[in-house]
Design an enzyme around this catalytic site. Structure first.
Site, mmCIF file in Angstrom:
data_model
loop_
_atom_site.group_PDB
_atom_site.id
_atom_site.type_symbol
_atom_site.label_atom_id
_atom_site.label_comp_id
_atom_site.label_asym_id
_atom_site.label_seq_id
_atom_site.Cartn_x
_atom_site.Cartn_y
_atom_site.Cartn_z
ATOM 1 N N GLY A 12 8.559 -12.422 0.449
ATOM 2 C CA GLY A 12 8.088 -13.168 -0.712
ATOM 3 C C GLY A 12 7.383 -14.468 -0.410
ATOM 4 O O GLY A 12 7.288 -15.348 -1.273
ATOM 5 N N LEU A 85 5.904 -2.620 -2.432
ATOM 6 C CA LEU A 85 5.685 -1.399 -1.645
ATOM 7 C C LEU A 85 5.635 -0.094 -2.434
ATOM 8 O O LEU A 85 5.228 0.931 -1.893
ATOM 9 C CB LEU A 85 6.761 -1.286 -0.557
ATOM 10 C CG LEU A 85 6.724 -2.391 0.504
ATOM 11 C CD1 LEU A 85 7.800 -2.164 1.553
ATOM 12 C CD2 LEU A 85 5.351 -2.465 1.169
ATOM 13 N N ASN A 102 -3.717 -6.819 -6.289
ATOM 14 C CA ASN A 102 -2.908 -6.675 -5.075
ATOM 15 C C ASN A 102 -3.593 -7.395 -3.921
ATOM 16 O O ASN A 102 -4.807 -7.599 -3.938
ATOM 17 C CB ASN A 102 -2.761 -5.186 -4.731
ATOM 18 C CG ASN A 102 -1.865 -4.965 -3.517
ATOM 19 O OD1 ASN A 102 -0.823 -5.618 -3.368
ATOM 20 N ND2 ASN A 102 -2.254 -4.053 -2.626
ATOM 21 N N HIS A 104 -3.927 -7.035 0.265
ATOM 22 C CA HIS A 104 -3.660 -6.103 1.365
ATOM 23 C C HIS A 104 -4.071 -6.767 2.678
ATOM 24 O O HIS A 104 -5.176 -7.325 2.772
ATOM 25 C CB HIS A 104 -4.441 -4.799 1.155
ATOM 26 C CG HIS A 104 -4.098 -3.772 2.171
ATOM 27 N ND1 HIS A 104 -2.914 -3.067 2.155
ATOM 28 C CD2 HIS A 104 -4.766 -3.353 3.270
ATOM 29 C CE1 HIS A 104 -2.874 -2.257 3.191
ATOM 30 N NE2 HIS A 104 -3.988 -2.408 3.880
ATOM 31 N N ASP A 145 -4.154 0.965 -2.495
ATOM 32 C CA ASP A 145 -5.199 0.160 -1.845
ATOM 33 C C ASP A 145 -6.634 0.622 -2.111
ATOM 34 O O ASP A 145 -7.518 0.436 -1.285
ATOM 35 C CB ASP A 145 -4.969 0.122 -0.312
ATOM 36 C CG ASP A 145 -3.552 -0.312 0.032
ATOM 37 O OD1 ASP A 145 -3.039 -1.207 -0.653
ATOM 38 O OD2 ASP A 145 -2.974 0.252 0.977
ATOM 39 N N GLU A 174 -4.015 -15.250 3.603
ATOM 40 C CA GLU A 174 -3.455 -14.806 2.314
ATOM 41 C C GLU A 174 -3.098 -15.995 1.424
ATOM 42 O O GLU A 174 -3.418 -16.014 0.236
ATOM 43 C CB GLU A 174 -2.213 -13.946 2.545
ATOM 44 C CG GLU A 174 -2.542 -12.604 3.134
ATOM 45 C CD GLU A 174 -1.327 -11.717 3.327
ATOM 46 O OE1 GLU A 174 -1.506 -10.499 3.329
ATOM 47 O OE2 GLU A 174 -0.210 -12.240 3.497
HETATM 48 C C1 GRF Z 1 1.581 -9.567 3.012
HETATM 49 O O1 GRF Z 1 1.002 -9.490 4.272
HETATM 50 C C2 GRF Z 1 0.753 -8.844 1.976
HETATM 51 O O2 GRF Z 1 -0.590 -8.798 2.278
HETATM 52 C C3 GRF Z 1 1.282 -7.448 2.055
HETATM 53 O O3 GRF Z 1 2.646 -7.591 2.311
HETATM 54 C C4 GRF Z 1 2.904 -8.837 2.972
HETATM 55 C C5 GRF Z 1 3.940 -9.531 2.167
HETATM 56 O O4 GRF Z 1 4.439 -10.685 2.791
HETATM 57 N N1 GRF Z 1 0.892 -6.683 0.909
HETATM 58 P P1 GRF Z 1 5.372 -11.642 1.975
HETATM 59 O O5 GRF Z 1 6.532 -10.828 1.428
HETATM 60 O O6 GRF Z 1 4.564 -12.246 0.884
HETATM 61 O O7 GRF Z 1 5.856 -12.667 2.949
#
Ligand code: GRF
Length: 190
Positions: A12, A85, A102, A104, A145, A174
């Site tokens: 998270g 997921l 989303n 990715h 995706d 991200e």
């Molecule tokens: C991230 O790398 C995101 O791109 C992917 O899952 C990961 C989640 O990381 N979909 P976190 O739980 O936000 O630390």
């Protein structure tokens, strides 16, 4: 003030980043976090951040039981997947058309699809001797995706970059681009 709800399955860190980012401004707020994993780190983060969190199981997800009603009562402007997921159901996509985003950890359309998450993605990229890697923010459709791409950012893989280095670079990108992509997308919707 626009309302965002976040779906997450894991640590998270992106969810926390989004909560903090939007709390600092006036455009939007994360009003709830939904999680399919009762032991996920995101739940501790939600508690610390004072954001209501709702945990659900596979049966709830399949039937919409409790989730659909809860989501509707929150009246979200956008649904944000951050390390979530499970496949997002058509049922909810129809209720929130073009309102589910989303992130990715790869340059889609490469390295996406079922089973392509977390380190699986980065190992596949490293094993393929790619020169570039990066992050994609996209709309969600019925397939993993595959929705319309809203934003991408890439970086050059350096010789000797380990999995840990790659993961750190991806997370940094991200944290930077997801809130911005959401902010930009919010401006395009009424
Ligand atoms: C991230 O790398 C995101 O791109 C992917 O899952 C990961 C989640 O990381 N979909 P976190 O739980 O936000 O630390």
């Amino acid at each position: 003030m626009k309302k965002l709800i976040v779906f997450a399955s894991g640590s998270g860190s992106n969810a926390e980043n989004l909560v903090r980012y939007f709390e600092a401004g006036k455009q939007a707020r994360v009003v709830a976090i939904f999680c399919n994993n009762p032991t996920a780190g995101v739940l501790q983060r939600a508690e610390k951040l004072g954001i209501p969190a709702y945990v659900f199981n596979k049966e709830d997800w399949k039937t919409g039981n409790f989730i659909d009603e809860k989501v509707a009562s929150l009246q979200p402007d956008l649904i944000i997947l951050a390390g979530f997921l499970w496949l997002f159901p058509t049922r909810l996509l129809h209720l929130y058309p073009n309102r589910v985003l989303n992130i990715h950890p790869a340059l889609l359309p490469k390295y996406g699809g079922k089973g392509m998450y977390g380190d699986h993605v980065h190992r596949a990229v490293l094993n393929s001797n790619e020169t570039n890697h990066g992050v994609t923010v996209h709309l969600v459709n019925e397939h993993f995706d595959e929705g319309e791409i809203l934003k991408q950012e890439s970086f050059e893989i350096q010789t000797g970059d380990t999995l840990d280095v790659i993961v750190a670079k991806i997370h940094a990108i991200e944290f930077d681009i997801y809130p911005k992509a959401i902010e930009e997308y919010l401006k395009t919707i009424v």
